[in-house]
Write an enzyme that holds these catalytic residues in place. Structure first.
Site, PDB file in Angstrom:
ATOM      1  CB  THR A 343      -0.932   0.004   1.225  1.00  0.00           C
ATOM      2  OG1 THR A 343      -1.793  -1.139   1.174  1.00  0.00           O
ATOM      3  CG2 THR A 343      -1.781   1.266   1.256  1.00  0.00           C
ATOM      4  CD1 TRP A 346      -1.051   0.968  -6.302  1.00  0.00           C
ATOM      5  CD2 TRP A 346      -1.670   2.797  -5.194  1.00  0.00           C
ATOM      6  NE1 TRP A 346      -2.075   1.558  -7.013  1.00  0.00           N
ATOM      7  CE2 TRP A 346      -2.475   2.690  -6.348  1.00  0.00           C
ATOM      8  CE3 TRP A 346      -1.877   3.874  -4.334  1.00  0.00           C
ATOM      9  CZ2 TRP A 346      -3.467   3.618  -6.664  1.00  0.00           C
ATOM     10  CZ3 TRP A 346      -2.866   4.801  -4.647  1.00  0.00           C
ATOM     11  CH2 TRP A 346      -3.644   4.669  -5.798  1.00  0.00           C
ATOM     12  CG  HIS A 347      -0.189   5.849  -1.527  1.00  0.00           C
ATOM     13  ND1 HIS A 347      -0.578   4.648  -0.987  1.00  0.00           N
ATOM     14  CD2 HIS A 347      -1.299   6.632  -1.545  1.00  0.00           C
ATOM     15  CE1 HIS A 347      -1.862   4.698  -0.671  1.00  0.00           C
ATOM     16  NE2 HIS A 347      -2.328   5.886  -1.011  1.00  0.00           N
ATOM     17  N   GLY A 348       3.818   5.786  -4.059  1.00  0.00           N
ATOM     18  CA  GLY A 348       4.937   6.514  -4.631  1.00  0.00           C
ATOM     19  C   GLY A 348       6.234   5.736  -4.524  1.00  0.00           C
TER      20      GLY A 348
END
Length: 557
Positions: A343, A346-348
């Site tokens: 997670t 996934w954001h960066g």
């Protein structure tokens, strides 16, 4: 092109809707596809080829999988190839340079990064394409036989660049048959405007305060001495505005964290509101993505309310396939940490995002097994305070991809950087932004739905009181009929038929009285709502015309 821009609001969206409504239904998906590709090509035309490659491969593998209905080996091979292609594209474009830089840092090598541009929205549409082939393999959706319809699903501009993550199962039937109504247009338009107002008037305004506070943490006071040279001069007017001796304070740093939290919430939820609204106008029904997460009473509660489409995606496609909580506590903890590592990533493509994900993984594990039961026994206000402080600190980890700056800012937050607890700079921020911050904090809670429910209750009570008063008046004026009518109400149609004229009279009177009583409230609220939307739209337009601060926060996704 972003939703909160003059070209989108006054040219792209109106033209799209006009043509979409004018053409027959069999052409609507093609009009939507053309405008979606134009929308994506506005900033990155070359990456349309990447989207076409991913969708074409998944579409083809899906068709093969469907034809190999009784051949499980071929179905597994198709699924494996689809996942590898999707994750391969995502990994190459998003994480190649991150991997190179990490290897260089650990091994002392000098591998040259590729410096690839990140296709906007690749994390969103990759998860959408993966959900299609996985669900198809599990026989939970039917195969899509029209490639252009499938490409429309993936590229649909309302949800393409900032979510929500729309699964094929949510829209597959609507791609072939959907009701496009005036009520849907009105409801969708109002939802779009609500999101637009949140983005421009709240997120942008509060975000500007955060940028000022963040910059002051590295350009003024003790932290400035060790700040990165590139940070110096971000806001050249700070010393002029706040004075040559101004410094950030401990509470000022926490105020900055609160401002970024509010900015990100209003910005992200605004994009979801606008996407859901435009979907309604086009005849689609996207699922909700936010449910007032800042009103949470725990970290677990927060993640049930924040970016719901992402949380449920990882739950259904990673956590449960790994075993979920079915194989003992230690494997459950392993599964949780895998999910939260992914997670964060996934954001960066930066270590602060990984740290942010693991931060929540640890907190969720402790809430589940250590202090969760004790937390639930605390007064509600303390549960809210616990949750919001954790969320604010988490978003500080989220926002700084420079680990040195992150460490400096955290030291300021906890009084370890030689700055005061409170100072005149903090008071300046509060004095100049107090009203905006108060409005933001209030609207972060479900105040608007509460007010709507109160208004509806008032209308219902008024209508009910009118009915009761007129029934009483009828009974007083027609004593011979009153008992019969009450008796008729208790005994069904037989008695009611013997007093048809009286029943009609009461029904007519009650209905007329209810309408008159409720109509005034509805009319007044409608007029005031329309005026409010008009004023807010004019303010929003003026802001977009005159202010250059209109950030797009999802370029990492």
């Amino acid at each position: 092109m972003v939703f909160s821009s003059i070209p989108f609001l006054f040219y792209f969206l109106p033209l799209c809707l006009i043509l979409y409504y004018l053409v027959p239904f069999r052409w609507k998906n093609y009009v939507l596809l053309a405008f979606s590709l134009l929308f994506y090509a506005w900033g990155e035309p070359v990456y349309i080829l990447l989207m076409i490659f991913e969708t074409l491969s998944d579409y083809t593998l899906g068709r093969v999988m469907d034809r190999a209905d009784q051949r499980p080996a071929i179905r597994r091979l198709c699924l494996l190839l689809s996942v590898l292609i999707d994750l391969g594209c995502l990994g190459f474009f998003k994480y190649a340079d991150f991997l190179v830089e990490t290897v260089n840092a650990l091994a002392g090598t000098t591998i040259t990064p590729l410096h690839l541009g990140l296709p906007i929205g690749i994390s969103f549409f990759t998860f959408q394409t993966m959900s299609y082939t996985i669900d198809l393999y599990k026989r939970e959706v039917a195969v899509e036989k029209n490639y252009f319809y499938y490409l429309t699903y993936v590229s649909m501009f309302p949800q393409l660049i900032a979510g929500p993550i729309v699964r094929f199962s949510t829209v597959n039937e609507k791609l072939h048959a959907r009701a496009i109504t005036f009520d849907g247009f009105v409801d969708g338009g109002l939802r779009f405007l609500q999101g637009l107002f949140k983005k421009v008037l709240l997120a942008n305004t509060i975000g500007a305060v955060w940028e000022l506070i963040k910059s002051s943490a590295f350009t003024m006071g003790p932290a400035a001495a060790s700040a990165d040279a590139s940070v110096q001069g971000i806001v050249t007017s700070l010393q002029t505005v706040l004075g040559p001796g101004a410094t950030i304070s401990v509470l000022g740093a926490w105020l900055g964290g609160l401002c970024f939290t509010l900015q990100l919430y209003f910005d992200f939820s605004a994009y979801s509101d606008m996407a859901i609204g435009m979907g309604r106008m086009l005849g689609f029904h996207y699922l909700e993505n936010f449910n007032y997460p800042l009103s949470s009473v725990s970290v677990t509660d927060f993640w049930r309310r924040w970016h719901i489409s992402l949380s449920t995606w990882f739950r259904d496609y990673v956590y449960i396939p790994l075993g979920g909580n079915r194989h003992g506590k230690w494997k459950q903890l392993r599964n949780m940490f895998v999910v939260w590592f992914l997670t964060g990533l996934w954001h960066g493509a930066a270590w602060n995002f990984v740290l942010w994900g693991l931060y929540y993984g640890v907190l969720l594990a402790f809430e589940k097994d250590v202090w969760g039961s004790a937390l639930r026994k605390l007064p509600r206000i303390l549960q809210h305070l616990y949750a919001i402080l954790i969320v604010i600190f988490g978003f500080i980890i989220f926002v700084f991809d420079d680990m040195t700056q992150l460490g400096q800012y955290i030291r300021i937050m906890f009084g370890m950087a030689g700055v005061p607890l409170v100072n005149s700079t903090l008071l300046w921020y509060l004095r100049n932004n107090f009203a905006t911050l108060i409005v933001g904090c209030i609207l972060a809670f479900p105040v608007y739905p509460w007010l709507r429910a109160k208004l509806q209750k008032r209308i219902d009570l008024c209508a009910g009181a009118t009915c009761h008063a007129e029934e009483t008046a009828f009974a007083e004026n027609h004593p011979s009929d009153a008992g019969s009518i009450v008796h008729g109400n208790a005994n069904g149609d037989v008695t009611a038929k013997s007093h048809t004229s009286s029943a009609k009279c009461i029904d007519h009177t009650n209905t007329g009285g209810s309408i008159v009583a409720a109509h005034r409230i509805v009319t007044l609220s409608t007029v005031l709502t329309a005026l409010g939307y008009l004023v807010l739209f004019l303010l929003t337009t003026a802001y977009l015309v005159n202010d250059s601060y209109n950030p797009f926060l999802y370029f990492r996704f």
